[in-house]
Motif scaffolding. Structure first.
Motif, PDB file in Angstrom:
ATOM      1  N   ARG A 115      10.516  11.232   6.797  1.00  0.00           N
ATOM      2  CA  ARG A 115       9.535  10.252   7.282  1.00  0.00           C
ATOM      3  C   ARG A 115       9.755   8.865   6.699  1.00  0.00           C
ATOM      4  NH1 ARG A 115       4.502  13.706   5.284  1.00  0.00           N
ATOM      5  NH2 ARG A 115       6.015  13.882   3.569  1.00  0.00           N
ATOM      6  N   VAL A 116      10.781   8.727   5.871  1.00  0.00           N
ATOM      7  CA  VAL A 116      11.015   7.445   5.195  1.00  0.00           C
ATOM      8  C   VAL A 116      12.442   6.953   5.463  1.00  0.00           C
ATOM      9  CG1 VAL A 116      10.665   6.184   3.041  1.00  0.00           C
ATOM     10  CG2 VAL A 116       9.509   8.367   3.383  1.00  0.00           C
ATOM     11  N   PRO A 117      12.759   6.617   6.709  1.00  0.00           N
ATOM     12  CA  PRO A 117      14.086   6.083   7.031  1.00  0.00           C
ATOM     13  C   PRO A 117      14.187   4.630   6.575  1.00  0.00           C
ATOM     14  CG  PRO A 117      12.722   6.106   8.996  1.00  0.00           C
ATOM     15  CD  PRO A 117      11.890   6.705   7.904  1.00  0.00           C
ATOM     16  N   ILE A 118      14.898   4.394   5.520  1.00  0.00           N
ATOM     17  CA  ILE A 118      14.791   3.133   4.784  1.00  0.00           C
ATOM     18  C   ILE A 118      15.162   1.907   5.605  1.00  0.00           C
ATOM     19  CG2 ILE A 118      15.762   1.848   2.827  1.00  0.00           C
ATOM     20  CD1 ILE A 118      15.636   4.498   1.262  1.00  0.00           C
ATOM     21  N   GLU A 119      16.287   1.949   6.321  1.00  0.00           N
ATOM     22  CA  GLU A 119      16.664   0.779   7.113  1.00  0.00           C
ATOM     23  C   GLU A 119      15.611   0.444   8.168  1.00  0.00           C
ATOM     24  OE1 GLU A 119      20.636   2.475   5.704  1.00  0.00           O
ATOM     25  OE2 GLU A 119      18.704   3.260   6.384  1.00  0.00           O
ATOM     26  N   ILE A 120      14.991   1.462   8.742  1.00  0.00           N
ATOM     27  CA  ILE A 120      13.964   1.223   9.756  1.00  0.00           C
ATOM     28  C   ILE A 120      12.706   0.637   9.126  1.00  0.00           C
ATOM     29  CG2 ILE A 120      12.426   2.356  11.417  1.00  0.00           C
ATOM     30  CD1 ILE A 120      14.670   4.315  12.031  1.00  0.00           C
ATOM     31  N   VAL A 121      12.288   1.188   7.994  1.00  0.00           N
ATOM     32  CA  VAL A 121      11.077   0.727   7.313  1.00  0.00           C
ATOM     33  C   VAL A 121      11.167  -0.756   6.945  1.00  0.00           C
ATOM     34  CG1 VAL A 121       9.796   0.930   5.129  1.00  0.00           C
ATOM     35  CG2 VAL A 121      10.371   2.982   6.450  1.00  0.00           C
ATOM     36  N   PHE A 122      12.378  -1.220   6.624  1.00  0.00           N
ATOM     37  CA  PHE A 122      12.563  -2.620   6.239  1.00  0.00           C
ATOM     38  C   PHE A 122      13.222  -3.445   7.347  1.00  0.00           C
ATOM     39  CE2 PHE A 122      12.255  -0.547   2.028  1.00  0.00           C
ATOM     40  CZ  PHE A 122      11.216  -1.315   1.501  1.00  0.00           C
ATOM     41  N   ASP A 123      13.370  -2.868   8.522  1.00  0.00           N
ATOM     42  CA  ASP A 123      13.927  -3.560   9.682  1.00  0.00           C
ATOM     43  C   ASP A 123      15.261  -4.221   9.343  1.00  0.00           C
ATOM     44  OD1 ASP A 123      13.915  -4.335  12.352  1.00  0.00           O
ATOM     45  OD2 ASP A 123      12.940  -6.244  11.946  1.00  0.00           O
ATOM     46  N   GLN A 124      16.164  -3.417   8.789  1.00  0.00           N
ATOM     47  CA  GLN A 124      17.481  -3.903   8.400  1.00  0.00           C
ATOM     48  C   GLN A 124      18.560  -3.247   9.258  1.00  0.00           C
ATOM     49  OE1 GLN A 124      17.775  -6.395   5.736  1.00  0.00           O
ATOM     50  NE2 GLN A 124      15.628  -6.367   6.365  1.00  0.00           N
ATOM     51  N   GLY A 125      19.738  -3.845   9.276  1.00  0.00           N
ATOM     52  CA  GLY A 125      20.817  -3.350  10.120  1.00  0.00           C
ATOM     53  C   GLY A 125      21.985  -2.803   9.330  1.00  0.00           C
ATOM     54  N   LEU A 126      23.096  -2.569  10.044  1.00  0.00           N
ATOM     55  CA  LEU A 126      24.292  -2.035   9.412  1.00  0.00           C
ATOM     56  C   LEU A 126      24.795  -3.001   8.336  1.00  0.00           C
ATOM     57  CD1 LEU A 126      26.302  -0.764  12.520  1.00  0.00           C
ATOM     58  CD2 LEU A 126      24.958   0.591  10.924  1.00  0.00           C
ATOM     59  N   GLY A 127      25.090  -2.438   7.167  1.00  0.00           N
ATOM     60  CA  GLY A 127      25.663  -3.236   6.100  1.00  0.00           C
ATOM     61  C   GLY A 127      24.668  -4.049   5.294  1.00  0.00           C
TER      62      GLY A 127
END
Length: 281
Positions: A104-116
């Motif tokens: 339930r804690v997908p980090i890139e999604i939670v912080f709206d970040q992309g590849l790299g």
């Protein structure tokens, strides 16, 4: 013949009008760069841009990304084929996050970040071990990240399990038993005796575990050397599963106001508290 835009007389016309209205518009495809030389040049330029940012600026972007996520306005950054090709030659994340394995804690999604953008280490209970600490050391000393985050979350199963009696933990597989006992050792459960609300107890236990991991990182001389020279900021965070909001606390960072390397006594914007190791001794 073209259909009339007069009010439709039957259901079929209504359907056709709806299809016309919501038909996605075709956009011309544009190619940005193509060769590996161009991709490498792009990666070099992006790396210089990333390295020029201060830790507080990197933290602020992380906070903005989370705000976009919980306000349902996430950009969901998707790298183009050209950007993906640029990442073949190198990675230059600005943030390293030690988070939990919880689905339930997908980090890139939670912080709206992309590849790299983020160097991610995920393990049950977001706990330090030889492997997770070594991963953070690699991120700090070789990738030159500007911010290290220890991210706990609401309703963490590992932290909840760590509060069980030792006898119950000893029934688990050996490695799981050791991991849970390591978390349990830092919880100081007697502090929770007066908490009657289950959600309050949950948050207190999770944030206590996060603080414990942050404090363990402050005993790493290499990491703290980067903190004191203002090259790095270490911070704890709590993710609320229900709302999507991340709260930041227990910041450890250098103070530019001091003539000699020292730690800040006041938190950065949007952070609730600081931790100064020397003050706790």
């Amino acid at each position: 013949p073209p259909r009339s835009f007069a009010p439709p007389s039957d259901l079929n016309d209504k359907i056709l009008m709806a299809e016309d209205r919501y038909q996605p518009k075709e956009t011309p495809i544009s190619w940005e760069g193509f060769s590996m030389e161009e991709a490498r040049a792009h990666a070099d330029a992006e790396q210089l841009k990333a390295m020029s940012r201060r830790p507080v600026e990197v933290l602020a972007e992380l906070q903005r990304g989370n705000a976009r996520f919980w306000m349902n306005s996430a950009k969901r950054p998707e790298a183009s084929a050209f950007n993906r090709r640029a990442l073949i030659s190198k990675q230059f994340p600005s943030v390293a996050i030690l988070g939990c394995s919880d689905s339930r804690v997908p980090i890139e999604i939670v912080f709206d970040q992309g590849l790299g953008d983020v160097f991610v280490i995920r393990v049950a209970g977001n706990a330090l071990s030889t492997a997770t600490q070594a991963s953070l050391q690699y991120a700090v000393h070789h990738l030159k990240v500007k911010v290290v985050v220890v991210l706990g979350h609401e309703l963490c199963g590992a932290v909840k399990a760590a509060q069980l009696p030792v006898e119950a933990l000893e029934k688990e597989a050996q490695e799981l038993e050791q991991a849970l006992k390591s978390i349990k050792a830092g919880l100081n459960q007697s502090r929770f005796n007066n908490l009657r609300d289950s959600r309050a107890l949950d948050r207190e236990a999770v944030t206590t575990n996060v603080k414990q991991q942050v404090e363990r990182l402050t005993r790493d001389s290499g990491i703290m050397g980067k903190v004191k020279t203002q090259e790095l900021l270490v911070i704890g965070a709590f993710y609320e599963v229900g709302s999507g909001i991340v709260d930041f606390f227990h910041e450890v960072s250098g103070d530019a106001a001091e003539s000699t390397p020292a730690l800040r006594k006041m938190p950065s914007r949007g952070v609730s508290s600081v931790f100064v190791p020397s003050a706790s001794k």
